[in-house]
Structure formats: structure tokens, C-alpha cells
Motif scaffolding. Structure first.
Motif, mmCIF file in Angstrom:
data_model
loop_
_atom_site.group_PDB
_atom_site.id
_atom_site.type_symbol
_atom_site.label_atom_id
_atom_site.label_comp_id
_atom_site.label_asym_id
_atom_site.label_seq_id
_atom_site.Cartn_x
_atom_site.Cartn_y
_atom_site.Cartn_z
ATOM 1 N N GLU A 128 149.631 3.107 -7.511
ATOM 2 C CA GLU A 128 148.887 2.247 -6.596
ATOM 3 C C GLU A 128 147.664 2.952 -6.040
ATOM 4 O O GLU A 128 146.584 2.353 -5.928
ATOM 5 C CB GLU A 128 149.793 1.829 -5.430
ATOM 6 C CG GLU A 128 150.906 0.871 -5.814
ATOM 7 C CD GLU A 128 151.682 0.409 -4.589
ATOM 8 O OE1 GLU A 128 151.039 -0.045 -3.630
ATOM 9 O OE2 GLU A 128 152.911 0.507 -4.593
ATOM 10 N N VAL A 129 147.829 4.217 -5.674
ATOM 11 C CA VAL A 129 146.708 4.984 -5.116
ATOM 12 C C VAL A 129 145.663 5.247 -6.196
ATOM 13 O O VAL A 129 144.454 5.151 -5.961
ATOM 14 C CB VAL A 129 147.236 6.306 -4.507
ATOM 15 C CG1 VAL A 129 146.086 7.166 -4.022
ATOM 16 C CG2 VAL A 129 148.184 6.016 -3.355
ATOM 17 N N LYS A 130 146.137 5.568 -7.397
ATOM 18 C CA LYS A 130 145.230 5.827 -8.524
ATOM 19 C C LYS A 130 144.377 4.596 -8.824
ATOM 20 O O LYS A 130 143.181 4.701 -9.140
ATOM 21 C CB LYS A 130 146.058 6.205 -9.760
ATOM 22 C CG LYS A 130 145.230 6.585 -10.980
ATOM 23 C CD LYS A 130 144.583 7.939 -10.803
ATOM 24 C CE LYS A 130 143.921 8.403 -12.101
ATOM 25 N NZ LYS A 130 143.277 9.716 -11.924
ATOM 26 N N GLY A 189 137.579 8.981 -5.769
ATOM 27 C CA GLY A 189 137.428 10.414 -5.570
ATOM 28 C C GLY A 189 138.265 11.000 -4.450
ATOM 29 O O GLY A 189 138.356 12.234 -4.318
ATOM 30 N N THR A 190 138.899 10.162 -3.617
ATOM 31 C CA THR A 190 139.758 10.678 -2.553
ATOM 32 C C THR A 190 140.905 11.487 -3.163
ATOM 33 O O THR A 190 141.557 11.045 -4.110
ATOM 34 C CB THR A 190 140.353 9.528 -1.715
ATOM 35 O OG1 THR A 190 139.296 8.780 -1.125
ATOM 36 C CG2 THR A 190 141.250 10.073 -0.602
ATOM 37 N N LYS A 191 141.138 12.674 -2.616
ATOM 38 C CA LYS A 191 142.200 13.533 -3.140
ATOM 39 C C LYS A 191 143.524 13.223 -2.435
ATOM 40 O O LYS A 191 143.608 13.191 -1.207
ATOM 41 C CB LYS A 191 141.853 15.015 -2.925
ATOM 42 C CG LYS A 191 140.543 15.455 -3.560
ATOM 43 C CD LYS A 191 140.602 15.396 -5.073
ATOM 44 C CE LYS A 191 139.366 16.030 -5.719
ATOM 45 N NZ LYS A 191 138.117 15.302 -5.418
ATOM 46 N N VAL A 192 144.564 12.968 -3.255
ATOM 47 C CA VAL A 192 145.899 12.680 -2.741
ATOM 48 C C VAL A 192 146.884 13.645 -3.394
ATOM 49 O O VAL A 192 146.904 13.783 -4.621
ATOM 50 C CB VAL A 192 146.312 11.222 -3.026
ATOM 51 C CG1 VAL A 192 147.743 10.970 -2.560
ATOM 52 C CG2 VAL A 192 145.351 10.248 -2.350
ATOM 53 N N ILE A 193 147.685 14.310 -2.560
ATOM 54 C CA ILE A 193 148.671 15.272 -3.050
ATOM 55 C C ILE A 193 150.048 14.614 -3.001
ATOM 56 O O ILE A 193 150.538 14.250 -1.930
ATOM 57 C CB ILE A 193 148.643 16.555 -2.200
ATOM 58 C CG1 ILE A 193 147.244 17.195 -2.281
ATOM 59 C CG2 ILE A 193 149.709 17.542 -2.663
ATOM 60 C CD1 ILE A 193 146.951 18.180 -1.184
ATOM 61 N N ILE A 247 141.488 4.718 1.052
ATOM 62 C CA ILE A 247 141.346 5.348 -0.265
ATOM 63 C C ILE A 247 140.093 4.831 -0.960
ATOM 64 O O ILE A 247 139.896 3.630 -1.133
ATOM 65 C CB ILE A 247 142.583 5.073 -1.151
ATOM 66 C CG1 ILE A 247 143.854 5.594 -0.478
ATOM 67 C CG2 ILE A 247 142.403 5.693 -2.536
ATOM 68 C CD1 ILE A 247 143.910 7.089 -0.284
ATOM 69 N N GLU A 248 139.239 5.779 -1.332
ATOM 70 C CA GLU A 248 137.994 5.471 -2.043
ATOM 71 C C GLU A 248 137.978 6.241 -3.357
ATOM 72 O O GLU A 248 138.759 7.181 -3.540
ATOM 73 C CB GLU A 248 136.792 5.888 -1.195
ATOM 74 C CG GLU A 248 136.699 5.213 0.157
ATOM 75 C CD GLU A 248 135.553 5.769 0.997
ATOM 76 O OE1 GLU A 248 134.918 4.974 1.699
ATOM 77 O OE2 GLU A 248 135.311 6.987 0.934
#
Length: 339
Positions: free
Chosen positions: A266-268, A244-248, A241-242
Motif C-alpha cells: 500500500e505504501v509502495k 520518494g518518502t523513505k519507509v522502514i 506519503i509522497e
């Protein structure tokens, strides 16, 4: 096959309580999209009928020496009814003496002829290579089977049965309402079309839904994407995860929503842009979610059937934005007839 008055009934398939009591384990064997429908089936059958269920990829099933016996019920799922690996698994189980049940769309197909029983999904001709309505009908049949088994075994409470039956009967209306979201979904797809990597996250039935959403997107848009159980990403893959990475993130399972939000936070924190799929009328924290896809309210246990339509649209519009051949993706065939 379903009504509020009579629950679930099959004209072409019958199991007695004695038959079902003799089943000590269910195996669901399938490939690709049908395998994802099988994962839904596992959750549904175990929840409603209290029978242990294993789900296997057909091409692996034959070679792991599965513990199939004469007391096993083996459910074979295939849109075409000609899938080579799935057919080979069916024949192995028939030789052992297990009871075999085919779930397929094509009347008179090899798998439908060779299984002990068959339930046709009746999806009608599906011209596109990527499975869409075939998948939704497979999952609905899994709901019907689970209800049917639960009624026979007496493991399903009447109130829950009626709730699920009611939700199945209103699905067409809810899908029509979902289609009103297509402009919003198309706008999000324009963003995704610029990406090289995407991630889908879900828990429970939403994990199986994430797998199918990811497969649809990658097979017709050619964008690399992966699906993970919500809590699994941090066990290594979160390193990808960088900013700008898009996660749905998928939120149709109310009892797991708080856990999923925690995973999204956590991803955010690693810089991801989050697209949340949830119900109309339920709040998604604006500090966590950058974009939203909304589905109409429906029972959580049926919601993945509804939500996958949104993910199919997302894949469709992303592929369209990229100029891909949506009906005939490169390197793919509608029916895989070689091992």
C-alpha cells in the motif's frame, strides 16, 4: 541468570507461586526508551505468564488515577534509577501497598533503594545520552522475567521455554554476525541523511521495535520520523506519503509477515521507497523493497533484541553522515531529574 539446565534464576529477586497467584495485574511504568522496553515486556509476560499487563508513560501514569491495588505488581524501568516522573510513580505505588520491582542499571540509585525488589541490568556505564545497551539489557530482563513468571505459574510449555532460553544464549554470537552488515547499513544511512521525514512500520513486537528505532534516529540525527503499527498508517497518516518518502518496514515476526508485506504494498503504491529489515535467507519481493537490512536467523520472540542493534547502527551512521554530535544530542540529558 539463565542456563539450558536450570532456565532462569535470580539471586536478588524471588517470587513464590503464591505471591504470583496473588497478582491480578502487572503495571510497567517508564519513560522514553525504557517505555519501549516495557511494551516488549507486556507482550512477553502476557504470552508466557498469562497475566494482564498495562504499560504507562510515567509522566501520565500518576495523573490518570490508575487502578493500582495491593494485588498489583508494578515494574519500574529506568536506566539511571533517578528519573523524576518514574520515581514519583514508584512512591505513589508504594503508598498504596502494591509490590514494586525496579529494573535499573545504576546500583544504589534512588529507585533501586525505594522499590521492594530490584533487578540490575548490569549494562555497565553508558556514556552516550541516547540509550543503546541499556535498552537491550532492559528487554533481555523482560524476557527473563516472563520466563521466570511462566515457569512459576506453570503457563509456559517446556519446549517453548527451552527455545527462548537457547535463543537468549546465542544472542551475543548473533550480534557479532549482525555487525558484519555495518557497511550495508552505513550505505543506507547515507540515503536517509538527506531526508526530512521518515516512517517506521512494524506489527506485534516489531511495533515496539519501530518506536525505539524511530526514537534513536530522531534524537541523534534530528530527522523527523514517526513509528506506526503496520495497519495503522492507512488510517490517516498515509496522506503524508509522497513519491520518494523513505519507509522502514520491520519483519522479525513470522506470523505477521504477510500482513506487513500487504502494508508495504500500500505504501509502495503511493510512491514510497521501502527499506525492509528481515532475516538472512528469507525472500523480500524486489518489486516492493528498494533496500534490505538483514539480521541472522533467531527465534522470533528474541529477534527484536537483535534487530534493534541494526536500527541503532542505522541511527548512528545517519547522524555521523550529518555531522551531528552523536554522544551528546542537543537539548537532551542522560538522566531526566525534573517533571
Amino acid at each position: 541468570r539463565v542456563s539450558m539446565e536450570n532456565g532462569v534464576f535470580f539471586d536478588d529477586f524471588k517470587l513464590s507461586k503464591q505471591d504470583l497467584d496473588n497478582v491480578d495485574r502487572v503495571f510497567i511504568v517508564a519513560c522514553g526508551t525504557a517505555y519501549h522496553a516495557g511494551l516488549m515486556g507486556k507482550t512477553l509476560i502476557e504470552r508466557m505468564a498469562k497475566i494482564p499487563v498495562e504499560v504507562d508513560i510515567a509522566s501520565e501514569f500518576r495523573y490518570r488515577n490508575p487502578l493500582v491495588t495491593e494485588k498489583s505488581l508494578v515494574i519500574i524501568v529506568s536506566q539511571s534509577g533517578e528519573t523524576a516522573d518514574t520515581l514519583a510513580a514508584l512512591r505513589d505505588c508504594n503508598r498504596i501497598g502494591a509490590r514494586t520491582l525496579a529494573i535499573t542499571n545504576v546500583v544504589g540509585s534512588t529507585i533501586s533503594r525505594e522499590a521492594n525488589d530490584v533487578i540490575y541490568t548490569m549494562a555497565g556505564p553508558e556514556i552516550a545520552v541516547a540509550s543503546t545497551k541499556a535498552y537491550t539489557t532492559q528487554v533481555v530482563v523482560m524476557h527473563l522475567l516472563a520466563l521466570y513468571f511462566g515457569r512459576i505459574k506453570g503457563t509456559l510449555e517446556e519446549t517453548e521455554e527451552k527455545e527462548i532460553v537457547r535463543a537468549l544464549l546465542i544472542l551475543p554470537d548473533r550480534i557479532e554476525k549482525l555487525l558484519e552488515e555495518k557497511e550495508n547499513i552505513e550505505g543506507i544511512a547515507r540515503l536517509l541523511a538527506k531526508e526530512e521525514d521518515l516512517f517506521f512500520l512494524g506489527r506485534g513486537m516489531d511495533y515496539a521495535l519501530a518506536l525505539e528505532g524511530s526514537l534513536k534516529l530522531k534524537e541523534i540525527s534530528y530527522i523527523h520520523c514517526e513509528a506506526y503499527a503496520g495497519g495503522e498508517l492507512k488510517h490517516g497518516t498515509i496522506a503524508l506519503i509522497e513519491p520518494g518518502t523513505k519507509v522502514i518496514g520491520l519483519f522479525t515476526q513470522g506470523d505477521l509477515k504477510d500482513k506487513m508485506v500487504s502494508n508495504m504494498v500500500e505504501v509502495k503504491a503511493r510512491g514510497a521507497n521501502i527499506i525492509g529489515l528481515g532475516y538472512h535467507g528469507e525472500e523480500l519481493d524486489k518489486s516492493v523493497f528498494d533496500y534490505e537490512i538483514r539480521i541472522p536467523q533467531i527465534s522470533d520472540i528474541v529477534a527484536p533484541v537483535l534487530a534493534v542493534v541494526a536500527l541503532q547502527l542505522l541511527a548512528y551512521y545517519t547522524a555521523k553522515e550529518k555531522g551531528c554530535d552523536i554522544d551528546k544530542p542537543r537539548n537532551l540529558a542522560k538522566s531526566v531529574t525534573v517533571e
